[in-house]
Design a protein around this motif. Structure first.
Motif, PDB file in Angstrom:
ATOM      1  N   ASP B  54       0.627  -1.349  -0.017  1.00  0.00           N
ATOM      2  CA  ASP B  54       0.013  -0.026  -0.051  1.00  0.00           C
ATOM      3  C   ASP B  54       0.749   1.242  -0.071  1.00  0.00           C
ATOM      4  O   ASP B  54       0.108   2.442   0.098  1.00  0.00           O
ATOM      5  N   ARG B  55       2.001   1.133  -0.068  1.00  0.00           N
ATOM      6  CA  ARG B  55       3.115   2.441  -0.022  1.00  0.00           C
ATOM      7  C   ARG B  55       3.163   2.849  -1.453  1.00  0.00           C
ATOM      8  O   ARG B  55       3.873   2.760  -2.404  1.00  0.00           O
ATOM      9  N   ILE B  56       2.123   3.617  -1.865  1.00  0.00           N
ATOM     10  CA  ILE B  56       1.812   4.041  -3.207  1.00  0.00           C
ATOM     11  C   ILE B  56       2.103   5.836  -3.294  1.00  0.00           C
ATOM     12  O   ILE B  56       1.469   6.265  -2.452  1.00  0.00           O
ATOM     13  N   ALA B  57       3.110   6.259  -4.003  1.00  0.00           N
ATOM     14  CA  ALA B  57       3.618   7.673  -4.059  1.00  0.00           C
ATOM     15  C   ALA B  57       3.212   7.911  -5.323  1.00  0.00           C
ATOM     16  O   ALA B  57       3.607   7.695  -6.363  1.00  0.00           O
ATOM     17  N   VAL B  58       2.518   9.285  -5.509  1.00  0.00           N
ATOM     18  CA  VAL B  58       2.085   9.828  -6.639  1.00  0.00           C
ATOM     19  C   VAL B  58       3.003  11.304  -6.961  1.00  0.00           C
ATOM     20  O   VAL B  58       2.749  12.114  -6.214  1.00  0.00           O
ATOM     21  N   PHE B  59       3.623  11.411  -8.051  1.00  0.00           N
ATOM     22  CA  PHE B  59       4.224  12.882  -8.426  1.00  0.00           C
ATOM     23  C   PHE B  59       3.647  13.451  -9.556  1.00  0.00           C
ATOM     24  O   PHE B  59       3.578  12.808 -10.936  1.00  0.00           O
ATOM     25  N   ASP B  60       3.383  14.679  -9.318  1.00  0.00           N
ATOM     26  CA  ASP B  60       3.267  15.480 -10.905  1.00  0.00           C
ATOM     27  C   ASP B  60       4.530  15.476 -11.434  1.00  0.00           C
ATOM     28  O   ASP B  60       5.520  15.276 -10.816  1.00  0.00           O
ATOM     29  N   ASN B  61       4.557  15.621 -12.680  1.00  0.00           N
ATOM     30  CA  ASN B  61       5.766  15.962 -13.464  1.00  0.00           C
ATOM     31  C   ASN B  61       6.236  17.517 -13.463  1.00  0.00           C
ATOM     32  O   ASN B  61       7.048  17.996 -12.934  1.00  0.00           O
ATOM     33  N   ASP B  62       5.275  18.235 -14.507  1.00  0.00           N
ATOM     34  CA  ASP B  62       5.702  19.685 -14.746  1.00  0.00           C
ATOM     35  C   ASP B  62       5.777  20.347 -13.560  1.00  0.00           C
ATOM     36  O   ASP B  62       4.795  20.471 -12.972  1.00  0.00           O
ATOM     37  N   GLY B  63       6.724  20.979 -13.264  1.00  0.00           N
ATOM     38  CA  GLY B  63       6.988  21.895 -12.264  1.00  0.00           C
ATOM     39  C   GLY B  63       7.146  21.241 -10.765  1.00  0.00           C
ATOM     40  O   GLY B  63       7.411  21.917  -9.750  1.00  0.00           O
ATOM     41  N   THR B  64       7.139  19.829 -10.833  1.00  0.00           N
ATOM     42  CA  THR B  64       7.326  19.108  -9.487  1.00  0.00           C
ATOM     43  C   THR B  64       8.574  18.317  -9.493  1.00  0.00           C
ATOM     44  O   THR B  64       9.176  18.132  -8.647  1.00  0.00           O
ATOM     45  N   LEU B  65       8.781  17.667 -10.895  1.00  0.00           N
ATOM     46  CA  LEU B  65       9.913  16.629 -10.970  1.00  0.00           C
ATOM     47  C   LEU B  65      11.177  17.539 -11.849  1.00  0.00           C
ATOM     48  O   LEU B  65      11.990  17.454 -11.966  1.00  0.00           O
ATOM     49  N   TRP B  66      10.406  18.457 -12.673  1.00  0.00           N
ATOM     50  CA  TRP B  66      11.172  19.076 -13.690  1.00  0.00           C
ATOM     51  C   TRP B  66      10.816  20.752 -13.767  1.00  0.00           C
ATOM     52  O   TRP B  66       9.471  20.888 -13.499  1.00  0.00           O
ATOM     53  N   SER B  67      11.492  21.521 -14.443  1.00  0.00           N
ATOM     54  CA  SER B  67      10.907  22.682 -14.658  1.00  0.00           C
ATOM     55  C   SER B  67       9.592  22.899 -15.574  1.00  0.00           C
ATOM     56  O   SER B  67       9.688  22.039 -16.455  1.00  0.00           O
ATOM     57  N   GLU B  68       9.082  23.998 -15.602  1.00  0.00           N
ATOM     58  CA  GLU B  68       7.782  24.163 -16.633  1.00  0.00           C
ATOM     59  C   GLU B  68       7.841  25.857 -17.205  1.00  0.00           C
ATOM     60  O   GLU B  68       6.713  26.010 -17.652  1.00  0.00           O
TER      61      GLU B  68
END
Lengths: 323, 323
Positions: B54-68
Motif C-alpha cells: 500500500d506504499r503508493i506515492a504519486v508525483f506530478d511532473n511539470d513543475g514538480t519533478l522538472w521545470s515548466e
C-alpha cells in the motif's frame, strides 16, 4: 571417480531444477516450449537475451487463468447482486431481464442479449464509490459458490497457470492481466490470488468521476478491453510491446498477434485449449463463450504453443493437489 | 568505556544515515516532515505502519519533478516539431497558429489559446505509430535545448526530487508519475531519467487504434489527466488510493486532496513552491503556468509540507553538483 561424482551432482542438480518449475505440467512439447523460451531469453550469452525491463508478459483472465463456464464468473456476480438488491427494487419483479434473473430463468436472461447484460451490469456495478464496490466484490468472492463445481470461484483458477506466473516472475518477467472482464471486478481479489499488483491488472472499464474526495462509479461503459481493445489497453497501461502473451480465445488474438509482431525480441504465444470435458470443460470453435476458431487455425500455422489441458496438465485446480 | 564506545558507534551510525538520505535538502522543518513520515510509516512497531503493497506515492511532473517555464516543455517539443515538419506543409506559411510558430511570434501562438495549442499538438503528436512517435521524442530529448537555460530539457529535473524518489523507493514505496502532460511524450525518456517503469507513468492521452499489428495515434484527445482527472487516472492505472502525493500547482490539488482523504493510512502531501527567481523561476498565485493559489491556502491551513525551493534546496539541477 571424482569426475563421475561431479557429473552425478550436476545431473541431479539439473533434474532437481527441471522438477522444481511447472510441477503440474506433464513433460512434452508444450512444457518444453515454455521452458526453452524462458531459459533462452534470460541467458545473457544468448543472442535472444531480453533485458529485465522489457520482460513483459500479458495474460488473459477468463478461460486462461480461471474457468469461464457455463458463463463468465462476473455474470454470476451480477446475478447474485440482482438477487441481493431485489428487495430495494420492487420494479424488478416485472422488468426484464431482472425478472428472469429473479426467477432463475437463464434462458430469458441470455436471450436479452448484450442490451440485457448491460442493464444487469449497470444496475449492479455502478452508483457507489470504488471503495464500496471493492468491499462488495471481496464479500462475494469469499462467499459465493460456482453453480456446478460447488466451490468458491477463486478456487477455480488453474494450478499450472499459477505455476507459470511464478516461474516467469522468478525469471524477472513482469506479469500483467489483460482481460475483457471488469478492471474493478478483478482488482479486489486477483491481486492476491495471482500475485499481481493492482496496477498491473487491466480490463474493461466503467466510467468514474471524482466527487467529494471519492471515486464514484457512473452507469456508462468507458472502455472494452477485448479483441482490438487489448493492444490499446496494453499501450495505455504498459506502454511497451509485450514479449509473451497467454490467452484462450479469439478475443485474445489481437493481443497475441501484437506480441508476435515485436520486432526487437523473440516472443512466446500460448493458447490454453479447453480439451478436458471431465475435469473442466471442453469447447473451442462453436462455444458461445471463449470461442477459439480463427486463433486456433493461426496458432497451428504459426507454431504458437497450444496447451492441451487434458494431456498437458496433471491437475487443473489447486484443490486437486490436496487430495 | 564499552558503553560510551557503543554509544559513539550508534551516534555515528545515526549521523551517517541522516546524511545519506536527501543530501541536497537543507535541514529544516520540510526535510524533517518527509523523513519523519517515511520513518514512521515503515516502522513495523508504529501504529502508523503501512504494508509495502500500500506504499503508493504519486508525483506530478511539470513543475514538480522538472521545470515548466517559460512554457511547458512539451509545448517546446510541439514547436520544434512544427519547424521540422514545415517543409512538408507549405500551407503552414499562411495558417495560424503554424505561421506564428514558424515566425517565432510566440505572442500570437499564445493568443491562439487552447484551440491553437490543440492544433499544434494534433499536427505533431498524431498520424504515426506509437513506436515512431517514441523515436521522435527520444531524438528530441537527446538534442533539443531549453531556450534560456541552454541545456537539454532532461537536465532540468530537480536533484532534490530525484533524491526523494530514490529515498521512497529505498523504503519500498512504489513511485508513480501522474501528470497533465502527455503519457506518450513522457514514457520514452522519463522512465530512465526518474527510474520509473513506463507502466507507472500516467498522463493525458491521445486516442489510439490497433491497426496492421501496430498502435496508431489518432488526432483526438482521449483523456486529460489534470485537476479532477488526476484521481480518475489514479483509479484506472493504480487502483489504490495513494498515501503520499507531490505536486506544485492547483492542477495537483484534487490528487493531493484524494490522497489526504485516505482513511486507512497516515498520508503525506507536499507542494513544491517555486520561490527561487535566481536559480529557477519564482511564481505562484498569478502565474499563467503552474498556478498555485487555492492549493497554497489549503496547504497552509492543513499543515501540508510546502517546500521553499530557495531555502530548502542546496541545488536545483543535477548539473550544479558537478560544479
Amino acid at each position: 571417480m571424482k569426475i563421475v561424482l561431479v557429473g552425478l551432482l550436476l545431473l541431479s542438480s539439473v533434474l532437481a531444477t527441471a522438477q522444481e518449475v511447472l510441477p503440474s505440467w506433464n513433460e512434452g512439447k508444450n512444457r518444453t516450449n515454455v521452458v526453452n523460451y524462458v531459459e533462452t531469453v534470460t541467458d545473457e550469452n544468448s543472442s535472444d537475451f531480453i533485458p529485465v525491463k522489457d520482460r513483459i508478459a500479458v495474460f488473459d483472465n477468463d478461460g486462461t487463468l480461471w474457468s469461464e463456464q457455463p458463463a463468465y464468473f462476473q455474470f454470476f456476480f451480477a446475478v447474485d447482486r440482482v438477487k441481493a438488491l431485489a428487495s430495494q427494487h420492487p420494479e424488478w419483479k416485472t422488468e426484464q431481464p431482472f425478472k428472469a434473473v429473479l426467477e432463475d430463468d437463464m434462458k430469458t436472461v441470455i436471450a436479452s442479449g448484450k442490451e440485457g447484460l448491460l442493464k444487469l451490469i449497470m444496475a449492479t456495478h455502478t452508483g457507489m464509490s470504488d471503495e464500496e464496490f471493492d468491499a462488495i466484490v471481496i464479500d462475494w468472492i469469499k462467499t459465493a459458490k460456482h453453480p456446478t463445481k460447488k466451490v468458491h470461484y477463486s478456487e477455480l483458477v488453474f494450478q499450472p497457470m499459477l505455476e507459470l506466473l511464478d516461474y516467469l516472475r522468478a525469471n524477472d518477467f513482469k506479469t500483467f492481466i489483460v482481460s475483457g472482464g471488469g478492471i474493478d471486478f478483478m482488482r479486489p481479489w486477483a491481486s492476491e490470488v495471482y500475485g499481481i499488483p493492482s496496477n498491473q491488472i487491466i480490463g474493461s472499464k466503467i466510467e468514474v468521476k471524482y466527487e467529494d474526495k471519492k471515486i464514484v462509479r457512473v452507469p456508462k461503459v468507458r472502455f472494452i478491453d477485448d479483441k482490438e481493445g487489448k493492444p490499446v489497453g496494453i499501450h495505455y497501461h504498459i506502454g511497451q510491446r509485450p514479449v509473451a502473451a497467454f490467452g484462450n480465445s479469439d478475443g485474445d488474438f489481437a493481443m497475441m498477434e501484437y506480441t508476435e509482431a515485436n520486432k526487437k525480441y523473440k516472443t512466446l504465444q500460448l493458447y490454453v485449449h479447453h480439451t478436458d470435458a471431465k475435469r473442466e470443460w471442453a469447447y473451442d470453435r462453436k462455444s458461445h463463450i471463449g470461442k477459439l476458431d480463427k486463433g486456433l487455425d493461426y496458432a497451428k500455422i504459426h507454431d504458437w504453443t497450444i496447451v492441451d489441458m487434458k494431456n498437458d496438465w496433471k491437475v487443473i485446480y489447486p484443490f486437486e493437489l490436496k487430495k
